[in-house]
Write an enzyme that holds these catalytic residues in place. Sequence first.
Site, mmCIF file in Angstrom:
data_model
loop_
_atom_site.group_PDB
_atom_site.id
_atom_site.type_symbol
_atom_site.label_atom_id
_atom_site.label_comp_id
_atom_site.label_asym_id
_atom_site.label_seq_id
_atom_site.Cartn_x
_atom_site.Cartn_y
_atom_site.Cartn_z
ATOM 1 N N GLU A 118 41.056 -9.231 -42.176
ATOM 2 C CA GLU A 118 40.028 -8.911 -41.185
ATOM 3 C C GLU A 118 40.600 -8.045 -40.062
ATOM 4 O O GLU A 118 39.976 -7.905 -39.010
ATOM 5 C CB GLU A 118 39.436 -10.189 -40.583
ATOM 6 N N HIS A 141 38.578 -16.180 -35.372
ATOM 7 C CA HIS A 141 37.538 -16.414 -36.373
ATOM 8 C C HIS A 141 37.878 -17.723 -37.081
ATOM 9 O O HIS A 141 39.003 -17.907 -37.540
ATOM 10 C CB HIS A 141 37.469 -15.265 -37.380
ATOM 11 N N HIS A 143 35.943 -21.568 -39.171
ATOM 12 C CA HIS A 143 34.814 -22.100 -39.938
ATOM 13 C C HIS A 143 34.448 -23.508 -39.445
ATOM 14 O O HIS A 143 34.691 -24.487 -40.157
ATOM 15 C CB HIS A 143 35.183 -22.160 -41.431
ATOM 16 N N HIS A 214 28.868 -18.713 -42.616
ATOM 17 C CA HIS A 214 30.279 -18.354 -42.745
ATOM 18 C C HIS A 214 31.132 -18.978 -41.637
ATOM 19 O O HIS A 214 31.957 -19.841 -41.922
ATOM 20 C CB HIS A 214 30.429 -16.821 -42.786
HETATM 21 O O1 2HA Z 1 40.621 -14.592 -43.649
HETATM 22 O O2 2HA Z 1 38.039 -16.603 -43.074
HETATM 23 O O3 2HA Z 1 36.444 -14.508 -43.372
HETATM 24 C C1 2HA Z 1 39.904 -15.668 -44.054
HETATM 25 C C2 2HA Z 1 38.501 -15.633 -43.611
HETATM 26 C C3 2HA Z 1 37.731 -14.402 -43.824
HETATM 27 ZN ZN ZN Z 2 35.936 -16.631 -42.624
#
Ligand code: 2HA
Ligand code: ZN
Length: 269
Positions: A118, A141, A143, A214
């Site tokens: 990313e 980023h 989850h 996501h």
């Molecule tokens: O790099 O979460 O969206 C791992 C991720 C990509």
């Molecule tokens: Zn991700």
Amino acid sequence: MSVLDNRPALKAAVDQVAEVAGYLWQKGWAERNGGNITINITDQVDDALRAMPAIDEPRAIGKTLPHIKGCWFYCKGTGKRMRDLSHDPMANGSIIRILPDCAHYEIVADAVVAPTSELPSHLAVHDYLLAKGSPYRASLHTHPIELVALTHNKKWMEKDVATRMLWSMIPETKAFCPRGLGMVPYMLPSSVELADATIKALDEDYDVVMWEKHGVFAVDTDIMSAFDQVDVLNKSALIYIAARNMGFEPDGMTDAQMKELSSVFGLPK
Ligand code: 2HA
Ligand code: ZN
């Protein structure tokens, strides 16, 4: 020997990434290689490090980003796990510098660890932040389970519907995530479209942006603060779920209570 040796400010910044990576794993937000972190460490780089040769050939960013010219970043490595990064950040991430053409970077670190897949979107966000004169230097980023679950229902994807619910679960959430949660509809991970939509949402004045089905993307002055914003939002989602599990829809704080909070804390919205 490590490039972090005798560089306490740089080491502290990288150690903070490692600490946050551990929290992401403990919270169950970082399965396998899930999530990414990049921090702008330009202010922590000294002349001796600046003069050090790269340990690998220049690589293309995939974008030309004029505002990050000459900047330095610590980035999680591609395919690396947050739980591994938490105890060895230099084997699971790397330090890069952006070359004068603003389109290539090189690795100046302890080992050749290719940065996150990313990287173009993270660097585009850093480029945007610098162009805006923002003091923010960290992007995250991850989850978060309950926040991702919310996005599986169209109602919560409408502008500021989730923000209002999350803010109303506990006063801390509005106080410590005062811009709320921006919403970006599903787009392919790592795509240019997703990066552009993320920057557009940040520009509409959010620090935390939700990627439908996501994860979240958050920015702040440092990585701990970016983590804190996501953590308070996810805490609110957990309170909402706990109330629903007890068999009722939670009342939430009233509009008057939220207004009072905003005026006493001087919040922007
Ligand atoms: O790099 O979460 O969206 C791992 C991720 C990509
Ligand atoms: Zn991700």
